[in-house]
Design a protein around this motif. Structure first.
Motif, short mmCIF file in Angstrom:
data_model
loop_
_atom_site.label_atom_id
_atom_site.label_comp_id
_atom_site.label_asym_id
_atom_site.label_seq_id
_atom_site.Cartn_x
_atom_site.Cartn_y
_atom_site.Cartn_z
N ASP A 1 -21.24 52.51 -53.86
CA ASP A 1 -21.24 53.00 -52.49
C ASP A 1 -21.62 51.93 -51.47
O ASP A 1 -21.12 51.94 -50.34
CB ASP A 1 -22.22 54.18 -52.36
CG ASP A 1 -21.89 55.30 -53.32
OD1 ASP A 1 -20.73 55.76 -53.31
OD2 ASP A 1 -22.78 55.70 -54.10
N LYS B 1 -23.55 65.46 -51.13
CA LYS B 1 -22.28 65.96 -50.59
C LYS B 1 -21.60 64.90 -49.74
O LYS B 1 -20.37 64.74 -49.80
CB LYS B 1 -22.52 67.23 -49.77
CG LYS B 1 -21.24 67.84 -49.20
CD LYS B 1 -20.23 68.15 -50.29
CE LYS B 1 -18.98 68.81 -49.72
NZ LYS B 1 -17.93 68.98 -50.76
N SER B 2 -22.36 64.15 -48.97
CA SER B 2 -21.78 63.08 -48.15
C SER B 2 -21.14 62.02 -49.04
O SER B 2 -20.04 61.51 -48.75
CB SER B 2 -22.85 62.44 -47.27
OG SER B 2 -23.39 63.38 -46.36
N LEU B 3 -21.82 61.68 -50.12
CA LEU B 3 -21.26 60.70 -51.06
C LEU B 3 -19.94 61.22 -51.64
O LEU B 3 -18.95 60.48 -51.72
CB LEU B 3 -22.25 60.44 -52.21
CG LEU B 3 -23.57 59.75 -51.85
CD1 LEU B 3 -24.50 59.76 -53.07
CD2 LEU B 3 -23.33 58.33 -51.37
N GLU B 4 -19.94 62.48 -52.06
CA GLU B 4 -18.73 63.06 -52.65
C GLU B 4 -17.56 62.99 -51.69
O GLU B 4 -16.43 62.67 -52.08
CB GLU B 4 -19.00 64.51 -53.06
CG GLU B 4 -19.94 64.66 -54.24
CD GLU B 4 -20.34 66.10 -54.49
OE1 GLU B 4 -20.94 66.37 -55.55
OE2 GLU B 4 -20.07 66.96 -53.62
N GLU B 5 -17.79 63.30 -50.43
CA GLU B 5 -16.71 63.30 -49.45
C GLU B 5 -16.24 61.88 -49.13
O GLU B 5 -15.04 61.62 -49.04
CB GLU B 5 -17.16 64.02 -48.17
CG GLU B 5 -17.41 65.50 -48.35
CD GLU B 5 -16.17 66.25 -48.81
OE1 GLU B 5 -15.07 65.98 -48.29
OE2 GLU B 5 -16.30 67.10 -49.72
N LEU B 6 -17.18 60.98 -48.93
CA LEU B 6 -16.82 59.61 -48.56
C LEU B 6 -16.19 58.83 -49.71
O LEU B 6 -15.47 57.86 -49.48
CB LEU B 6 -18.06 58.88 -48.03
CG LEU B 6 -18.56 59.37 -46.67
CD1 LEU B 6 -19.96 58.85 -46.39
CD2 LEU B 6 -17.59 58.95 -45.57
N ARG B 7 -16.42 59.28 -50.93
CA ARG B 7 -15.80 58.64 -52.09
C ARG B 7 -14.37 59.11 -52.34
O ARG B 7 -13.65 58.52 -53.14
CB ARG B 7 -16.64 58.92 -53.35
CG ARG B 7 -17.97 58.22 -53.42
CD ARG B 7 -18.80 58.79 -54.56
NE ARG B 7 -20.08 58.12 -54.72
CZ ARG B 7 -21.09 58.59 -55.46
NH1 ARG B 7 -20.92 59.75 -56.10
NH2 ARG B 7 -22.23 57.93 -55.56
N LYS B 8 -13.96 60.18 -51.67
CA LYS B 8 -12.67 60.79 -51.99
C LYS B 8 -11.49 59.83 -51.91
O LYS B 8 -10.61 59.86 -52.79
CB LYS B 8 -12.44 62.02 -51.11
CG LYS B 8 -13.15 63.27 -51.63
CD LYS B 8 -12.80 64.49 -50.80
CE LYS B 8 -13.46 65.74 -51.39
NZ LYS B 8 -13.18 66.95 -50.58
N LYS C 1 -11.33 56.66 -52.53
CA LYS C 1 -11.37 55.84 -53.75
C LYS C 1 -11.01 56.69 -54.97
O LYS C 1 -10.21 56.27 -55.82
CB LYS C 1 -12.76 55.24 -53.95
CG LYS C 1 -13.14 54.12 -53.00
CD LYS C 1 -14.51 53.58 -53.39
CE LYS C 1 -15.01 52.53 -52.42
NZ LYS C 1 -16.36 52.03 -52.81
#
Length: 380
Positions: free
Chosen positions: A163, A302-309, A311
């Motif tokens: 990240d 949740k922020s990590l999950e969304e921002l990783r989408k 990739k």
């Protein structure tokens, strides 16, 4: 009103379910070549937080520039799984031992001596590699790549899966695929166009020219860069890289580019004479961990999950096809390139004679053991 500590003491369950896949420690899987450490989390003022930690996952193969073996890949998968489900972990710091390399990718000795010519075996290895990248992208904790040294090839790919990346400025970045018999399809062709644009991704993924940490920061591959070289007791910027101006006389961006000629050699001499100190790197990593601590944990996940989408979407779309191609490629170009790198020396070089290969293939020459042997660096 009861205090938060009193509420925790009276309501927390006495026995927690363990969500780890295995009971063994990570280190026991590969003779300590992947270390897993829980280090106390700290507030922004430096004070230790009781009961909370940052998980450090550390490649410990410095004699081979922290390249990962098959056993190291398996241990890394389990390490990220452990950190992901550990209720006490705030963030994950992914790094390597020493100051020479974070990671230079797969272990070319193992590639050349075991996997070369065995596509069915390499296909199984690539299942593990894909699971390692997915473990990073799926970790429930923010993952920080502490770039303690060069991040090349597969090392760049697993680094970009993280990240955040914070680098010491002597570290170089880049891909190695087409120069050594592979393609950067273990993540780089998925992540680079998203992170730096298609044109610069093309430059990195095909020409395989390393670039500096300062350029990595300018392109957007890393979040921050700090000096690591001390001269006369003071930190100085990497002396082999242009850091004192943005443009040349023609208006072209030169900040972060390597110097050339005598200036580059002078910079190399300064590095040899100086002292490498990663104190500022560790301070910057701890500073980021402390900032992450001051957030709601589920909102962070949740922020990590969304921002990783972006990739994840690119990665999941291509990883199985890439695995199949890389396995089959072990029969010819990878078989040749990894052997050349493994068997070559400083004197002979570690690359094949690309022109001779292209001339042969232009005439329809088939891949044979004799052709491969003729292309080895020693044959030159």
């Amino acid at each position: 009103m009861a205090t938060t500590d009193a509420i925790i003491a009276s309501t927390a369950p006495g026995n927690l379910i363990d969500h780890n896949l295995i009971d063994r420690e990570v280190e026991g899987l590969c003779d300590g070549m992947v270390r897993y450490e829980k280090r106390p989390a700290r507030r922004r003022d430096g004070s230790v937080v009781e009961g909370l930690y940052n998980a450090w996952i550390i490649f410990n193969n410095p004699t081979q520039y922290n390249s990962y073996t098959t056993d190291m890949v398996k241990a890394t998968i389990l390490a990220f799984r452990r950190a992901s489900v550990d209720r006490e972990v705030n963030a994950v710091v992914f790094t390597g031992v020493g100051d020479k390399a974070f990671c230079t990718g797969g272990n070319t000795k193992e590639y050349a001596e075991y996997y070369a010519g065995n596509p069915q075996e390499y296909r199984q290895y690539m299942r593990l590699f894909n699971d390692m990248v997915s473990a990073i992208l799926g970790c429930d904790r923010p993952v920080i790549c502490r770039v303690n040294g060069m991040r090349i090839g597969g090392g760049q790919e697993i680094g970009m899966a993280c990240d955040f990346s914070i680098a010491q400025d002597l570290a170089n970045f880049g891909q190695a695929g087409p120069k050594h018999g592979s393609a950067a399809i273990g993540g780089a062709t998925d992540f680079l166009p998203l992170m730096i644009g298609c044109e610069q991704a093309m430059v990195s993924g095909t020409l395989c020219e390393p670039f500096s940490a300062h350029k990595a920061a300018r392109l957007g591959i890393i979040a921050d860069v700090v000096p690591a070289l001390k001269a006369g007791g003071k930190f100085v910027a990497n002396p082999t890289v242009v850091t004192d101006r943005m443009l040349d006389e023609y208006g072209r961006v030169v900040h972060g580019e390597f110097k050339s000629g005598a200036a580059f050699k002078e910079g190399q001499a300064q590095i040899k004479e100086g002292e490498i100190d990663l104190t500022l790197l560790d301070l910057k990593v701890e500073e980021l961990c402390a900032k992450l601590l001051d957030t709601f944990p589920e909102c962070m996940t949740k922020s990590l999950e969304e921002l990783r989408k972006p990739k994840l979407q690119a990665w999941n779309l291509n990883k199985e096809n890439s695995r199949a191609w890389l396995a089959l490629n072990m029969m010819n170009e990878a078989r040749t390139g990894f052997r050349a790198f493994n068997e070559g020396t400083r004197e002979t070089g570690r690359e094949i004679d690309f022109v001779k290969l292209r001339q042969g293939l232009a005439k329809g020459t088939p891949w044979t053991e004799e052709l491969i042997e003729s292309l080895m660096p020693a044959a030159k």
